[in-house]
Design a protein around this motif. Sequence first.
Motif, PDB file in Angstrom:
ATOM      1  N   PRO A  21       4.010  20.824  66.752  1.00  7.05           N
ATOM      2  CA  PRO A  21       4.547  21.161  68.023  1.00  7.05           C
ATOM      3  C   PRO A  21       3.601  21.984  68.670  1.00  7.05           C
ATOM      4  CG  PRO A  21       6.066  21.677  66.379  1.00  7.05           C
ATOM      5  CD  PRO A  21       4.872  21.208  65.588  1.00  7.05           C
TER       6      PRO A  21
ATOM      7  N   ALA B 117       9.494  18.867  74.186  1.00  4.10           N
ATOM      8  CA  ALA B 117       8.451  18.831  75.168  1.00  4.10           C
ATOM      9  C   ALA B 117       8.748  18.037  76.505  1.00  4.10           C
ATOM     10  CB  ALA B 117       7.092  18.574  74.336  1.00  4.10           C
ATOM     11  N   TYR B 118       9.231  16.784  76.042  1.00  2.85           N
ATOM     12  CA  TYR B 118       9.212  15.876  77.210  1.00  2.85           C
ATOM     13  C   TYR B 118      10.316  16.091  78.078  1.00  2.85           C
ATOM     14  CZ  TYR B 118      10.104  11.595  79.706  1.00  2.85           C
ATOM     15  OH  TYR B 118      10.637  10.643  80.657  1.00  2.85           O
TER      16      TYR B 118
ATOM     17  N   PHE C  77       7.580  27.562  77.342  1.00  6.42           N
ATOM     18  CA  PHE C  77       6.364  27.158  76.716  1.00  6.42           C
ATOM     19  C   PHE C  77       5.700  28.225  76.003  1.00  6.42           C
ATOM     20  CE2 PHE C  77       1.556  26.897  77.122  1.00  6.42           C
ATOM     21  CZ  PHE C  77       1.490  25.682  76.185  1.00  6.42           C
TER      22      PHE C  77
ATOM     23  N   TYR D 251       9.502  20.142  79.819  1.00  5.88           N
ATOM     24  CA  TYR D 251       8.480  20.333  80.990  1.00  5.88           C
ATOM     25  C   TYR D 251       8.497  19.029  82.054  1.00  5.88           C
ATOM     26  CZ  TYR D 251       7.281  23.249  76.971  1.00  5.88           C
ATOM     27  OH  TYR D 251       6.976  23.978  75.929  1.00  5.88           O
TER      28      TYR D 251
ATOM     29  N   GLN E  56      10.110  27.041  82.639  1.00  2.31           N
ATOM     30  CA  GLN E  56       9.379  26.133  82.047  1.00  2.31           C
ATOM     31  C   GLN E  56       8.022  26.928  81.438  1.00  2.31           C
ATOM     32  OE1 GLN E  56       8.824  23.103  84.980  1.00  2.31           O
ATOM     33  NE2 GLN E  56       9.663  21.658  83.665  1.00  2.31           N
TER      34      GLN E  56
ATOM     35  N   HIS F 267       3.146  20.538  72.347  1.00  3.10           N
ATOM     36  CA  HIS F 267       3.585  21.207  73.765  1.00  3.10           C
ATOM     37  C   HIS F 267       2.546  21.222  74.784  1.00  3.10           C
ATOM     38  CE1 HIS F 267       7.876  22.247  73.125  1.00  3.10           C
ATOM     39  NE2 HIS F 267       7.446  21.827  71.633  1.00  3.10           N
TER      40      HIS F 267
ATOM     41  N   TYR G  72       2.596  20.010  78.412  1.00  2.00           N
ATOM     42  CA  TYR G  72       2.653  21.046  79.905  1.00  2.00           C
ATOM     43  C   TYR G  72       1.434  20.803  80.568  1.00  2.00           C
ATOM     44  CZ  TYR G  72       2.986  25.849  81.458  1.00  2.00           C
ATOM     45  OH  TYR G  72       3.219  26.870  82.394  1.00  2.00           O
TER      46      TYR G  72
END
Length: 298
Positions: free
Chosen positions: A93, A168-169, A122, A172, A118, A97, A101
């Motif tokens: 991760p 993450a997909y 993050f 963000y 977001q 990430h 991002y």
Amino acid sequence: MQITISFRGKSQKPPVTVDLPEDSTVDDLKKAIYKKVPKFYPDRQRLSFNEKTLQEGKPLKEYDITNGENVVLKDLGPQISWKTVFLIEYLGPLLIHPIFYYFKSQIYGENFEHSQMQKFAFYMIMTHFGKRELETLFVHRFSHGTMPFMNVFKNSFHYHALSGINLAYWVYGPWNASGTLNSAREEWYIWTCVAVFVYAQISNFSTHITLRNLRPPGTRVRKIPYGYGFELVSCPNYFFETVAWISICALTNSLAAWFFIVVGFFQMYLWAIKKHKAYRKEFKDYPKNRRAIIPFLV
């Protein structure tokens, strides 16, 4: 005394005999086997006598193993240290990430400004996994030194796929960008989520320090943990971990985040129940009012 070692499983080796002093321990026996058969280093061995697994650190006489007895060795296969496994799990991760991002235009095919939600998500997620890496390096003391090498792929999938790529997909993406309805969060709501997250992370770290201090370096000593969090549950580290992720779920309102914590909590629940039962079985004076993972409930 002489002990015969028979091999079980895929290892089709003839029995070997090792010589040991009368007061030897299981660890001494494993080292003696390793000298005879270098392939089977101690962490790769599981020894049993009369269908009972031999525990590291215990004297052989506790199992009534005397001269001429036969001990069975099961080959556990190539091993990898728990510390290395943890470092690999949490590194995923930490790498995934930032890719989603910072390279949003390449991944999503358009450029957009990240929303406050977001941005905070993050930094919260990066803080969480960065903390886990540091704890693995400098805090945790593992009761088991190694695990089967192939397990690293299974264990890493949970973090690399569920809390890495999948989370993450969806978090963000442009659908959560600044100015979209999905990203609308009141300032007080964002900071409440952050405050809960910080509280849970500090509490989780505190319980890890308590667990570390229970076990002197290089030992497998087990004691009843006391202190912050432990008065209510046997595994407050799992409870605070869950609270931290719920704050991320609440902030992002992401199905991917909720899916990750549901899967993660189910696994932590199983671990907590197992540890709770082990505590109660091992320590007769274990506090009866403690639950396993959720205060007053479970």
